[in-house]
Design a protein around this motif. Structure first.
Motif, PDB file in Angstrom:
ATOM      1  N   THR A  81      56.035 -15.188  31.503  1.00 31.20           N
ATOM      2  CA  THR A  81      56.554 -13.811  31.401  1.00 31.20           C
ATOM      3  C   THR A  81      55.557 -12.784  31.925  1.00 31.20           C
ATOM      4  O   THR A  81      55.683 -11.592  31.645  1.00 31.20           O
ATOM      5  CB  THR A  81      56.950 -13.474  29.942  1.00 31.20           C
ATOM      6  N   GLY A  82      54.528 -13.257  32.652  1.00 30.41           N
ATOM      7  CA  GLY A  82      53.612 -12.338  33.305  1.00 30.41           C
ATOM      8  C   GLY A  82      52.255 -12.169  32.663  1.00 30.41           C
ATOM      9  O   GLY A  82      51.421 -11.429  33.179  1.00 30.41           O
ATOM     10  N   HIS A  83      51.989 -12.830  31.545  1.00 31.87           N
ATOM     11  CA  HIS A  83      50.671 -12.723  30.915  1.00 31.87           C
ATOM     12  C   HIS A  83      49.684 -13.657  31.608  1.00 31.87           C
ATOM     13  O   HIS A  83      50.076 -14.596  32.297  1.00 31.87           O
ATOM     14  CB  HIS A  83      50.774 -13.052  29.426  1.00 31.87           C
ATOM     15  N   HIS A  84      48.394 -13.397  31.415  1.00 31.57           N
ATOM     16  CA  HIS A  84      47.372 -14.217  32.076  1.00 31.57           C
ATOM     17  C   HIS A  84      47.094 -15.530  31.339  1.00 31.57           C
ATOM     18  O   HIS A  84      46.376 -16.388  31.854  1.00 31.57           O
ATOM     19  CB  HIS A  84      46.079 -13.413  32.265  1.00 31.57           C
ATOM     20  N   CYS A  85      47.648 -15.690  30.113  1.00 36.42           N
ATOM     21  CA  CYS A  85      47.444 -16.918  29.358  1.00 36.42           C
ATOM     22  C   CYS A  85      48.581 -17.093  28.347  1.00 36.42           C
ATOM     23  O   CYS A  85      49.353 -16.165  28.106  1.00 36.42           O
ATOM     24  CB  CYS A  85      46.107 -16.913  28.633  1.00 36.42           C
ATOM     25  N   ASN A  86      48.678 -18.279  27.776  1.00 35.58           N
ATOM     26  CA  ASN A  86      49.623 -18.555  26.708  1.00 35.58           C
ATOM     27  C   ASN A  86      48.916 -18.401  25.363  1.00 35.58           C
ATOM     28  O   ASN A  86      47.828 -18.959  25.172  1.00 35.58           O
ATOM     29  CB  ASN A  86      50.172 -19.981  26.817  1.00 35.58           C
ATOM     30  N   VAL A  87      49.510 -17.650  24.448  1.00 33.81           N
ATOM     31  CA  VAL A  87      48.944 -17.439  23.113  1.00 33.81           C
ATOM     32  C   VAL A  87      50.060 -17.643  22.094  1.00 33.81           C
ATOM     33  O   VAL A  87      51.113 -17.011  22.196  1.00 33.81           O
ATOM     34  CB  VAL A  87      48.360 -16.020  22.951  1.00 33.81           C
ATOM     35  N   SER A  88      49.819 -18.521  21.129  1.00 31.63           N
ATOM     36  CA  SER A  88      50.809 -18.741  20.083  1.00 31.63           C
ATOM     37  C   SER A  88      50.256 -18.335  18.728  1.00 31.63           C
ATOM     38  O   SER A  88      49.042 -18.258  18.538  1.00 31.63           O
ATOM     39  CB  SER A  88      51.246 -20.208  20.047  1.00 31.63           C
ATOM     40  N   ALA A  89      51.160 -18.106  17.788  1.00 30.93           N
ATOM     41  CA  ALA A  89      50.801 -17.831  16.395  1.00 30.93           C
ATOM     42  C   ALA A  89      51.499 -18.868  15.536  1.00 30.93           C
ATOM     43  O   ALA A  89      52.616 -19.297  15.836  1.00 30.93           O
ATOM     44  CB  ALA A  89      51.243 -16.427  15.998  1.00 30.93           C
ATOM     45  N   TRP A  90      50.829 -19.283  14.482  1.00 25.72           N
ATOM     46  CA  TRP A  90      51.380 -20.305  13.598  1.00 25.72           C
ATOM     47  C   TRP A  90      51.507 -19.758  12.186  1.00 25.72           C
ATOM     48  O   TRP A  90      50.642 -19.032  11.707  1.00 25.72           O
ATOM     49  CB  TRP A  90      50.461 -21.519  13.565  1.00 25.72           C
ATOM     50  N   GLN A  91      52.584 -20.156  11.531  1.00 22.75           N
ATOM     51  CA  GLN A  91      52.746 -19.889  10.105  1.00 22.75           C
ATOM     52  C   GLN A  91      52.911 -21.254   9.449  1.00 22.75           C
ATOM     53  O   GLN A  91      53.760 -22.064   9.862  1.00 22.75           O
ATOM     54  CB  GLN A  91      53.966 -19.028   9.839  1.00 22.75           C
ATOM     55  N   ILE A  92      52.056 -21.535   8.466  1.00 23.57           N
ATOM     56  CA  ILE A  92      52.073 -22.844   7.827  1.00 23.57           C
ATOM     57  C   ILE A  92      51.715 -22.669   6.357  1.00 23.57           C
ATOM     58  O   ILE A  92      50.847 -21.865   6.017  1.00 23.57           O
ATOM     59  CB  ILE A  92      51.098 -23.809   8.548  1.00 23.57           C
ATOM     60  N   ASN A  93      52.423 -23.364   5.483  1.00 23.62           N
ATOM     61  CA  ASN A  93      52.091 -23.249   4.060  1.00 23.62           C
ATOM     62  C   ASN A  93      50.967 -24.216   3.708  1.00 23.62           C
ATOM     63  O   ASN A  93      50.710 -25.180   4.431  1.00 23.62           O
ATOM     64  CB  ASN A  93      53.335 -23.449   3.187  1.00 23.62           C
ATOM     65  N   SER A  94      50.298 -23.955   2.622  1.00 21.63           N
ATOM     66  CA  SER A  94      49.121 -24.748   2.261  1.00 21.63           C
ATOM     67  C   SER A  94      49.467 -26.137   1.739  1.00 21.63           C
ATOM     68  O   SER A  94      48.584 -26.970   1.586  1.00 21.63           O
ATOM     69  CB  SER A  94      48.276 -23.998   1.233  1.00 21.63           C
ATOM     70  N   HIS A  95      50.732 -26.391   1.459  1.00 19.49           N
ATOM     71  CA  HIS A  95      51.138 -27.724   1.009  1.00 19.49           C
ATOM     72  C   HIS A  95      51.914 -28.441   2.099  1.00 19.49           C
ATOM     73  O   HIS A  95      52.997 -28.958   1.890  1.00 19.49           O
ATOM     74  CB  HIS A  95      51.961 -27.631  -0.280  1.00 19.49           C
ATOM     75  N   CYS A  96      51.343 -28.454   3.253  1.00 17.93           N
ATOM     76  CA  CYS A  96      51.988 -29.018   4.429  1.00 17.93           C
ATOM     77  C   CYS A  96      51.038 -30.027   5.054  1.00 17.93           C
ATOM     78  O   CYS A  96      49.898 -29.694   5.363  1.00 17.93           O
ATOM     79  CB  CYS A  96      52.286 -27.875   5.406  1.00 17.93           C
TER      80      CYS A  96
END
Length: 67
Positions: A34-49
């Motif tokens: 989509t035009g950005h210079h890199c791929n950046v992701s965010a994660w949501q994870i629970n502590s009992h996973c």
């Protein structure tokens, strides 16, 4: 004993969760396509996973944290 056996599971859709908890969710913040210079992701994870260890603080207000 100086040898460790790594039982860590990968974080993906097959990861076991505590009953009633959501599995890991990934969202993209930036994508090259989509035009950005890199791929950046965010994660949501629970502590009992997946593979984890509960600290005494999880069960006792006066318990020590895992760090």
């Amino acid at each position: 004993m100086n040898d460790w056996i790594d039982i860590t599971r990968p974080i993906d859709e097959t990861l076991v969760n505590w009953p009633g908890r959501k599995g890991p969710q990934q969202t993209w913040e930036r994508r090259i396509e989509t035009g950005h210079h890199c791929n950046v992701s965010a994660w949501q994870i629970n502590s009992h996973c997946g593979t984890h260890m509960d600290a005494p603080l999880h069960f006792f207000d006066s318990g020590k944290p895992i760090d």
